[in-house]
Motif scaffolding. Structure first.
Motif, short mmCIF file in Angstrom:
data_model
loop_
_atom_site.label_atom_id
_atom_site.label_comp_id
_atom_site.label_asym_id
_atom_site.label_seq_id
_atom_site.Cartn_x
_atom_site.Cartn_y
_atom_site.Cartn_z
N HIS A 112 23.43 -24.96 -40.59
CA HIS A 112 22.56 -24.34 -39.59
C HIS A 112 23.31 -24.30 -38.26
CE1 HIS A 112 19.16 -24.64 -42.38
NE2 HIS A 112 19.73 -25.79 -42.73
N PHE A 113 23.53 -23.08 -37.76
CA PHE A 113 24.30 -22.86 -36.53
C PHE A 113 23.36 -22.33 -35.46
CE2 PHE A 113 27.40 -20.37 -33.92
CZ PHE A 113 28.22 -21.43 -33.56
N MET A 114 23.12 -23.14 -34.44
CA MET A 114 22.15 -22.82 -33.40
C MET A 114 22.87 -22.52 -32.09
SD MET A 114 19.53 -25.93 -34.30
CE MET A 114 18.83 -26.04 -35.97
N VAL A 115 22.46 -21.46 -31.43
CA VAL A 115 23.11 -21.05 -30.19
C VAL A 115 22.03 -20.80 -29.14
CG1 VAL A 115 24.72 -19.45 -29.08
CG2 VAL A 115 24.93 -19.94 -31.53
N ALA A 116 22.21 -21.38 -27.95
CA ALA A 116 21.21 -21.27 -26.89
C ALA A 116 21.87 -21.06 -25.54
CB ALA A 116 20.36 -22.54 -26.84
N THR A 117 21.14 -20.38 -24.66
CA THR A 117 21.51 -20.33 -23.25
C THR A 117 20.45 -21.09 -22.45
OG1 THR A 117 20.40 -18.19 -23.06
CG2 THR A 117 22.78 -18.16 -23.36
N VAL A 118 20.90 -22.02 -21.65
CA VAL A 118 20.10 -22.79 -20.69
C VAL A 118 18.79 -23.28 -21.34
CG1 VAL A 118 19.33 -22.91 -18.30
CG2 VAL A 118 21.16 -21.34 -18.90
N THR A 119 17.62 -22.79 -20.88
CA THR A 119 16.35 -23.32 -21.39
C THR A 119 16.10 -22.93 -22.85
OG1 THR A 119 15.15 -21.42 -20.48
CG2 THR A 119 15.29 -23.39 -19.11
N LEU A 147 25.03 -27.13 -32.79
CA LEU A 147 24.34 -26.52 -31.66
C LEU A 147 25.34 -26.18 -30.58
CD1 LEU A 147 21.99 -25.71 -29.85
CD2 LEU A 147 21.51 -28.13 -29.46
N LEU A 148 25.44 -24.90 -30.27
CA LEU A 148 26.28 -24.40 -29.18
C LEU A 148 25.36 -24.06 -28.02
CD1 LEU A 148 28.95 -23.24 -27.98
CD2 LEU A 148 28.45 -21.12 -29.23
N TYR A 216 20.74 -19.30 -35.67
CA TYR A 216 19.53 -19.26 -34.86
C TYR A 216 19.95 -19.00 -33.42
CZ TYR A 216 18.01 -22.15 -38.86
OH TYR A 216 17.76 -22.66 -40.10
N LEU A 217 19.40 -17.97 -32.79
CA LEU A 217 19.80 -17.57 -31.45
C LEU A 217 18.58 -17.60 -30.54
CD1 LEU A 217 21.81 -14.38 -32.52
CD2 LEU A 217 22.57 -16.78 -32.57
N CYS A 218 18.72 -18.21 -29.35
CA CYS A 218 17.58 -18.32 -28.46
C CYS A 218 18.02 -18.28 -27.01
CB CYS A 218 16.81 -19.61 -28.75
SG CYS A 218 15.26 -19.75 -27.84
N GLY A 219 17.33 -17.47 -26.20
CA GLY A 219 17.58 -17.45 -24.77
C GLY A 219 17.81 -16.06 -24.24
N ASN A 220 18.88 -15.91 -23.49
CA ASN A 220 19.22 -14.65 -22.83
C ASN A 220 19.34 -13.52 -23.86
OD1 ASN A 220 20.91 -12.51 -21.72
ND2 ASN A 220 21.26 -13.88 -20.00
N PRO A 221 18.57 -12.43 -23.70
CA PRO A 221 18.61 -11.37 -24.70
C PRO A 221 19.97 -10.68 -24.82
CG PRO A 221 17.34 -10.68 -22.79
CD PRO A 221 17.59 -12.15 -22.64
N HIS A 222 20.76 -10.67 -23.75
CA HIS A 222 22.10 -10.09 -23.83
C HIS A 222 22.99 -10.94 -24.74
CE1 HIS A 222 21.10 -7.20 -20.74
NE2 HIS A 222 20.67 -8.19 -19.97
N MET A 223 22.88 -12.29 -24.60
CA MET A 223 23.62 -13.17 -25.50
C MET A 223 23.19 -12.95 -26.93
SD MET A 223 23.21 -16.06 -27.57
CE MET A 223 21.82 -17.01 -26.95
N VAL A 224 21.88 -12.86 -27.15
CA VAL A 224 21.37 -12.70 -28.51
C VAL A 224 21.90 -11.40 -29.12
CG1 VAL A 224 19.29 -12.32 -29.87
CG2 VAL A 224 19.31 -14.09 -28.10
#
Length: 250
Positions: A112-119, A147-148, A216-224
Motif C-alpha cells: 500500500h503506497f500512500m501519498v499526501a500533501t500537508v493536511t 507513506l510519502l 492512495y492519493l490525498c490532498g492537493n488536486p494538482h498533485m493527485v
C-alpha cells in the motif's frame, strides 16, 4: 440548530503546527463509528444555518476523541472561524462518516503506497495508527505500507515525528517526508522534491509494482492529477489507484 444528523462536540485539545495549520481534537457527545481513512463534516452556526465542511479524521477508531489536521484558508467560509474556536468551545459534527479512502484488505495487493500533501496526510495517519494499535494488541500486520508526505517546507509536515517513530517500531511501515522548497528550509537533510517527482523513485526502491500495490492519493488536486499520470504510465490499473481531493480546481 441541532438535528438527528448532527451532534455537538467539545474542543478538548489544539496544537499549532504553523500560523495557518493546526491539530484539533474533539469529544463528540456520542461515539462516532468510522473506518480509518474516512472523513466527517464539521460545522459552526452562522445566521440560522450551519456552515460545514468535510474533514478527514486523523485519529484511529479505537480513540475516544476525533482528531483533525486543519488549514486556515484566508477568506474561507468556515476554516477561519473554526480556527478561532478555543479549547472548551463547541462545534457541530455529522453523525455519519463517509469516504472510500480506506485500506484495501485482502486480495492480491499486499503493498500500500500512500501519498499526501500537508493536511492530506490525516486519513493515512488514521490508517497507520489503527494498524499500529492492532500490532500492539498482538495482531500480525500482513501488509507493507509506505507513506510519502510532501510539503513546501518541513514545518508543514504535521505528524512527522510520530510517523518516523512508527517506521522505527514496525517493519511493515516506511515513511518518506519530502519538501519542495528546500531553499527555504536550509537545515533539511532528507528527500527533496514534489511528491510526483520522487514517488517513482521510492516505489522502485521498495519493490512496489503495479501488480502488487494499491496507491492512495490525498490532498492537493494538482498533485493527485500529476501522480495519477505517473502511476498510469508505470502500469498501474485505474482500480489500483484511490484518490481524495481536498479542494476542486476550476
Amino acid at each position: 440548530m441541532s438535528s438527528s444528523a448532527r451532534m455537538s462536540a467539545l474542543v478538548v485539545f489544539r496544537r499549532e503546527v504553523t500560523g495557518d495549520l493546526w491539530i484539533m481534537r474533539l469529544r463528540p457527545e456520542e461515539p462516532l463509528s468510522f473506518q480509518p481513512g474516512q472523513y466527517v463534516a464539521v460545522g459552526l452556526p452562522a445566521q440560522e444555518r450551519i456552515i460545514e465542511r468535510p474533514y478527514s479524521i486523523a485519529s484511529a477508531p479505537q480513540d475516544p476523541e476525533l482528531e483533525f489536521f486543519l488549514e486556515r484558508v484566508p477568506g474561507g467560509e468556515l476554516s477561519p472561524q473554526l480556527y478561532d474556536v478555543p479549547v472548551g468551545g463547541r462545534v457541530w459534527v455529522r453523525r455519519q462518516a463517509k469516504g472510500r479512502l480506506v485500506l484495501e484488505r485482502g486480495g492480491r495487493r499486499p503493498n500500500h503506497f500512500m501519498v499526501a500533501t500537508v493536511t492530506g496526510v490525516a486519513p493515512f495517519v488514521s490508517i497507520v495508527r489503527s494498524l499500529a494499535a492492532d500490532a500492539a494488541a498482538g495482531a500480525e500486520v500482513h501488509y507493507r505500507v509506505a507513506l510519502l508526505q510532501a510539503a513546501a517546507v518541513s514545518d508543514e509536515l504535521g505528524y512527522r515525528e510520530e510517523l518516523t517513530g512508527y517506521t522505527r517500531a514496525h517493519a511493515w511501515f516506511h515513511y518518506v517526508p519530502t519538501v519542495s522548497r528546500p531553499w527555504l528550509d536550509p537545515d533539511w537533510r532528507f528527500e527533496r522534491g514534489r511528491a510526483e517527482d520522487v514517488a517513482r523513485k521510492h516505489l522502485d526502491a521498495l519493490g512496489f509494482t503495479p501488480a502488487d500495490t494499491t496507491a492512495y492519493l490525498c490532498g492537493n488536486p494538482h498533485m493527485v492529477a500529476n501522480l495519477k499520470g505517473v502511476l498510469f504510465r508505470a502500469g498501474f490499473p485505474k482500480e489500483a489507484v484511490k484518490e481524495e481531493l481536498y479542494w476542486v480546481t476550476a
